[in-house]
Design a protein around this motif. Sequence first.
Motif, PDB file in Angstrom:
ATOM      1  N   LYS A 167      25.711  -7.431  -4.092  1.00 34.48           N
ATOM      2  CA  LYS A 167      25.927  -6.344  -5.056  1.00 34.48           C
ATOM      3  C   LYS A 167      27.408  -5.990  -5.160  1.00 34.48           C
ATOM      4  CE  LYS A 167      21.500  -4.006  -4.316  1.00 34.48           C
ATOM      5  NZ  LYS A 167      20.881  -2.744  -3.856  1.00 34.48           N
ATOM      6  N   GLU A 168      28.243  -6.895  -4.629  1.00 39.60           N
ATOM      7  CA  GLU A 168      29.698  -6.739  -4.643  1.00 39.60           C
ATOM      8  C   GLU A 168      30.159  -5.492  -3.895  1.00 39.60           C
ATOM      9  OE1 GLU A 168      31.466  -7.478  -8.463  1.00 39.60           O
ATOM     10  OE2 GLU A 168      30.122  -9.151  -8.839  1.00 39.60           O
ATOM     11  N   GLU A 169      29.386  -5.049  -2.893  1.00 37.05           N
ATOM     12  CA  GLU A 169      29.823  -3.955  -2.034  1.00 37.05           C
ATOM     13  C   GLU A 169      30.882  -4.488  -1.076  1.00 37.05           C
ATOM     14  OE1 GLU A 169      25.498  -1.639  -1.923  1.00 37.05           O
ATOM     15  OE2 GLU A 169      26.294  -2.492  -0.088  1.00 37.05           O
ATOM     16  N   THR A 170      31.734  -3.598  -0.589  1.00 36.81           N
ATOM     17  CA  THR A 170      32.758  -3.994   0.367  1.00 36.81           C
ATOM     18  C   THR A 170      32.683  -3.078   1.575  1.00 36.81           C
ATOM     19  OG1 THR A 170      34.411  -2.578  -0.675  1.00 36.81           O
ATOM     20  CG2 THR A 170      34.317  -4.864  -1.420  1.00 36.81           C
ATOM     21  N   GLY A 171      33.270  -3.522   2.658  1.00 34.11           N
ATOM     22  CA  GLY A 171      33.277  -2.710   3.859  1.00 34.11           C
ATOM     23  C   GLY A 171      34.338  -3.182   4.823  1.00 34.11           C
ATOM     24  N   SER A 172      34.567  -2.378   5.838  1.00 28.45           N
ATOM     25  CA  SER A 172      35.504  -2.751   6.886  1.00 28.45           C
ATOM     26  C   SER A 172      34.956  -2.237   8.207  1.00 28.45           C
ATOM     27  CB  SER A 172      36.888  -2.169   6.599  1.00 28.45           C
ATOM     28  OG  SER A 172      36.818  -0.761   6.570  1.00 28.45           O
ATOM     29  N   GLY A 173      35.595  -2.621   9.280  1.00 32.63           N
ATOM     30  CA  GLY A 173      35.106  -2.245  10.596  1.00 32.63           C
ATOM     31  C   GLY A 173      33.878  -3.059  10.953  1.00 32.63           C
ATOM     32  N   TYR A 174      33.232  -2.710  12.055  1.00 32.13           N
ATOM     33  CA  TYR A 174      32.003  -3.391  12.439  1.00 32.13           C
ATOM     34  C   TYR A 174      30.977  -3.151  11.353  1.00 32.13           C
ATOM     35  CZ  TYR A 174      33.785  -4.219  17.124  1.00 32.13           C
ATOM     36  OH  TYR A 174      34.518  -4.658  18.193  1.00 32.13           O
ATOM     37  N   ARG A 175      30.290  -4.240  10.932  1.00 34.51           N
ATOM     38  CA  ARG A 175      29.336  -4.085   9.837  1.00 34.51           C
ATOM     39  C   ARG A 175      28.394  -5.276   9.762  1.00 34.51           C
ATOM     40  NH1 ARG A 175      34.196  -5.781   8.255  1.00 34.51           N
ATOM     41  NH2 ARG A 175      34.411  -7.471   6.763  1.00 34.51           N
ATOM     42  N   PHE A 176      27.223  -5.006   9.220  1.00 32.35           N
ATOM     43  CA  PHE A 176      26.303  -6.058   8.832  1.00 32.35           C
ATOM     44  C   PHE A 176      26.596  -6.391   7.377  1.00 32.35           C
ATOM     45  CE2 PHE A 176      23.896  -4.211  12.321  1.00 32.35           C
ATOM     46  CZ  PHE A 176      23.403  -5.338  12.957  1.00 32.35           C
ATOM     47  N   GLU A 177      26.531  -7.667   7.049  1.00 37.11           N
ATOM     48  CA  GLU A 177      26.694  -8.095   5.665  1.00 37.11           C
ATOM     49  C   GLU A 177      25.464  -8.883   5.243  1.00 37.11           C
ATOM     50  OE1 GLU A 177      31.529  -8.590   5.446  1.00 37.11           O
ATOM     51  OE2 GLU A 177      30.323 -10.384   5.764  1.00 37.11           O
ATOM     52  N   ILE A 178      24.964  -8.559   4.066  1.00 42.74           N
ATOM     53  CA  ILE A 178      23.907  -9.344   3.436  1.00 42.74           C
ATOM     54  C   ILE A 178      24.599 -10.218   2.404  1.00 42.74           C
ATOM     55  CG2 ILE A 178      21.859  -9.276   1.982  1.00 42.74           C
ATOM     56  CD1 ILE A 178      21.228  -6.524   3.229  1.00 42.74           C
ATOM     57  N   ASP A 179      24.383 -11.528   2.494  1.00 44.17           N
ATOM     58  CA  ASP A 179      25.079 -12.443   1.599  1.00 44.17           C
ATOM     59  C   ASP A 179      24.098 -13.495   1.090  1.00 44.17           C
ATOM     60  OD1 ASP A 179      27.157 -13.521   0.153  1.00 44.17           O
ATOM     61  OD2 ASP A 179      28.391 -14.032   1.888  1.00 44.17           O
ATOM     62  N   GLU A 180      24.516 -14.196   0.064  1.00 41.30           N
ATOM     63  CA  GLU A 180      23.672 -15.240  -0.526  1.00 41.30           C
ATOM     64  C   GLU A 180      24.165 -16.603  -0.077  1.00 41.30           C
ATOM     65  OE1 GLU A 180      22.877 -16.816  -4.977  1.00 41.30           O
ATOM     66  OE2 GLU A 180      22.447 -14.684  -4.648  1.00 41.30           O
ATOM     67  N   ALA A 181      23.233 -17.435   0.394  1.00 41.18           N
ATOM     68  CA  ALA A 181      23.552 -18.803   0.801  1.00 41.18           C
ATOM     69  C   ALA A 181      23.636 -19.698  -0.430  1.00 41.18           C
ATOM     70  CB  ALA A 181      22.482 -19.305   1.763  1.00 41.18           C
ATOM     71  N   LYS A 182      24.133 -20.908  -0.230  1.00 40.20           N
ATOM     72  CA  LYS A 182      24.263 -21.865  -1.335  1.00 40.20           C
ATOM     73  C   LYS A 182      22.922 -22.174  -1.996  1.00 40.20           C
ATOM     74  CE  LYS A 182      28.365 -23.979   0.584  1.00 40.20           C
ATOM     75  NZ  LYS A 182      28.920 -25.080   1.355  1.00 40.20           N
ATOM     76  N   ASN A 183      21.828 -22.086  -1.222  1.00 41.60           N
ATOM     77  CA  ASN A 183      20.506 -22.391  -1.775  1.00 41.60           C
ATOM     78  C   ASN A 183      19.880 -21.198  -2.500  1.00 41.60           C
ATOM     79  OD1 ASN A 183      19.713 -20.698   0.284  1.00 41.60           O
ATOM     80  ND2 ASN A 183      18.471 -22.216   1.362  1.00 41.60           N
ATOM     81  N   GLY A 184      20.626 -20.086  -2.598  1.00 48.30           N
ATOM     82  CA  GLY A 184      20.129 -18.920  -3.320  1.00 48.30           C
ATOM     83  C   GLY A 184      19.367 -17.942  -2.443  1.00 48.30           C
ATOM     84  N   GLU A 185      19.094 -18.327  -1.188  1.00 47.59           N
ATOM     85  CA  GLU A 185      18.416 -17.419  -0.274  1.00 47.59           C
ATOM     86  C   GLU A 185      19.436 -16.448   0.329  1.00 47.59           C
ATOM     87  OE1 GLU A 185      16.077 -19.722   2.496  1.00 47.59           O
ATOM     88  OE2 GLU A 185      14.617 -20.217   0.958  1.00 47.59           O
ATOM     89  N   THR A 186      18.936 -15.466   1.054  1.00 42.87           N
ATOM     90  CA  THR A 186      19.775 -14.409   1.611  1.00 42.87           C
ATOM     91  C   THR A 186      19.891 -14.579   3.118  1.00 42.87           C
ATOM     92  OG1 THR A 186      18.911 -12.944  -0.096  1.00 42.87           O
ATOM     93  CG2 THR A 186      20.004 -11.902   1.724  1.00 42.87           C
ATOM     94  N   PHE A 187      21.063 -14.245   3.667  1.00 46.98           N
ATOM     95  CA  PHE A 187      21.221 -14.256   5.120  1.00 46.98           C
ATOM     96  C   PHE A 187      22.045 -13.049   5.546  1.00 46.98           C
ATOM     97  CE2 PHE A 187      24.996 -16.435   3.704  1.00 46.98           C
ATOM     98  CZ  PHE A 187      25.988 -16.115   4.631  1.00 46.98           C
ATOM     99  N   VAL A 188      22.063 -12.820   6.852  1.00 45.47           N
ATOM    100  CA  VAL A 188      22.760 -11.673   7.433  1.00 45.47           C
ATOM    101  C   VAL A 188      23.846 -12.183   8.364  1.00 45.47           C
ATOM    102  CG1 VAL A 188      22.484  -9.721   9.025  1.00 45.47           C
ATOM    103  CG2 VAL A 188      20.686 -10.242   7.380  1.00 45.47           C
ATOM    104  N   ARG A 189      24.973 -11.486   8.377  1.00 46.33           N
ATOM    105  CA  ARG A 189      25.979 -11.737   9.402  1.00 46.33           C
ATOM    106  C   ARG A 189      26.477 -10.386   9.904  1.00 46.33           C
ATOM    107  NH1 ARG A 189      28.843 -14.937   5.595  1.00 46.33           N
ATOM    108  NH2 ARG A 189      29.483 -13.421   4.074  1.00 46.33           N
ATOM    109  N   PHE A 190      26.983 -10.386  11.121  1.00 50.08           N
ATOM    110  CA  PHE A 190      27.578  -9.185  11.697  1.00 50.08           C
ATOM    111  C   PHE A 190      29.032  -9.486  11.947  1.00 50.08           C
ATOM    112  CE2 PHE A 190      28.729  -6.307  15.184  1.00 50.08           C
ATOM    113  CZ  PHE A 190      28.353  -5.104  14.626  1.00 50.08           C
TER     114      PHE A 190
END
Length: 121
Positions: free
Chosen positions: A58-81
């Motif tokens: 959703k084009e949100e941004t953040g800084s500091g410690y955070r979880f990110e929801i992102d889209e993989a190349k296959n169109g599925e969603t993944f999480v990173r910290f």
Amino acid sequence: MHKFKILKTEKGEFRVQFVYNAEIMVWSENYASKASAKNCVESLKKNAPAAPVVDLTKEETGSGYRFEIDEAKNGETFVRFRAANGENMVRSETYKSKSSAKNCIESVQKRVAEAPVEEAE
């Protein structure tokens, strides 16, 4: 039961996994030392429970410690910290639905602080 596993790789490096029963929820990169892997675990225990969630799809941004929801190349969603310095600490598998990614984050946030740690020899 949720727990951390610190595993030794074939090359003598160490990797952190956060697991629920037999399911690996998130995992780290390889670290040269077990001490670095332990630092990753301690940082997750301390910083993940209250970390904000940023939805990059959703084009949100953040800084500091955070979880990110992102889209993989296959169109599925993944999480990173991410750490405060922007380094990627752990990531998840890909999920067909964003709600599954959010469930992963919620589970990590709720259980990471009290999770026991199993260490490789």
